[in-house]
Design an enzyme around this catalytic site. Structure first.
Site: not given
Length: 182
Positions: A85-86, A102, A129, A93
Site C-alpha cells: 500500500d503506497i 500516475d 495504490e 494526487n
C-alpha cells in the site's frame, strides 16, 4: 484413331487437368484458411494476455490475480502473499495532480515487474495504490526478506513533478497470507 476418340481423349485430359487444378486451388484455400486460423488464434491469445495486464503499471490486474489464486488453491501450491500500500497516495494526487500520481504508480509497476521476474513471482495491481505480490513455494521468512527488498527499492523512486517538486513514495508491505502444503 477417329475424331470422336481423339475428342474423347482430349476431353478426358482436359477434365483431369481441371480436377488437378481444382485440387491445387483447394489446397491453397485450405492452407490459407489454416494460416488464417493460426493468425486469429495468435491474436486471440495476445488479446487475452493483454486483458490480464494493468495498462498504467504494466503489472497483472486484479482479474488475473483472482484466476492465479484459484489455480494455486486448486493445485494445492503453497504460496505467500504480500500486500503493498503506497503511503499517503491520496495526498500525492491531491497536491501534485493525477499525472504525478500516475508516474509514481508507473515507477512502482516498473520496480515490481523488474524484481518479480524470477522464480514465478508475480505482481498485481489490486486497485488504486494497492499491489499484491504472489510468492509461490516461498517460506514466511523468505517472503519477509523479499518484502523488505521491495520496500527499499520503492523508497529509492524519485518522481519530479512539472513544478520541479521531488516525490519519493514509501510503502507499507505486509505478509497477508501464507499457505503451506497440507
Amino acid at each position: 484413331m477417329c475424331n470422336s476418340q481423339i475428342n474423347s481423349t482430349i476431353s478426358l485430359l482436359e477434365e483431369a487437368e481441371f480436377i488437378r487444378a481444382e485440387k491445387r486451388r483447394n489446397s491453397v484455400i485450405i492452407g490459407s484458411f489454416g494460416l488464417l486460423c493460426a493468425v486469429l488464434a495468435f491474436f486471440a491469445l495476445k488479446i487475452k494476455q493483454k486483458s490480464y495486464i494493468d495498462e498504467l503499471t504494466g503489472t497483472f490486474n486484479r482479474k488475473y490475480l483472482n484466476k492465479k489464486l484459484a489455480i494455486n488453491e486448486k493445485r494445492n501450491i503453497p504460496y505467500s502473499v504480500l500486500m503493498l500500500d503506497i503511503d499517503d497516495f491520496k495526498h500525492v494526487n491531491d497536491t501534485f495532480g493525477h499525472d504525478a500520481g500516475d508516474i509514481v504508480l508507473q515507477s512502482i509497476g516498473e520496480i515490481l515487474n523488474y524484481r518479480c521476474r524470477s522464480k514465478k513471482i508475480e505482481a498485481f495491481r489490486y486497485g488504486g495504490e494497492e499491489f499484491v505480490v504472489i510468492l509461490p513455494e516461498t517460506s514466511k521468512e523468505d517472503a519477509l526478506i523479499i518484502a523488505e527488498r521491495l520496500r527499499k527499492a520503492i523508497e529509492k523512486i524519485v518522481v519530479t513533478t512539472k513544478d520541479n517538486v521531488k516525490i519519493s513514495p514509501t510503502a507499507r508491505i505486509t505478509l497477508k497470507n501464507h499457505k503451506t502444503r497440507e
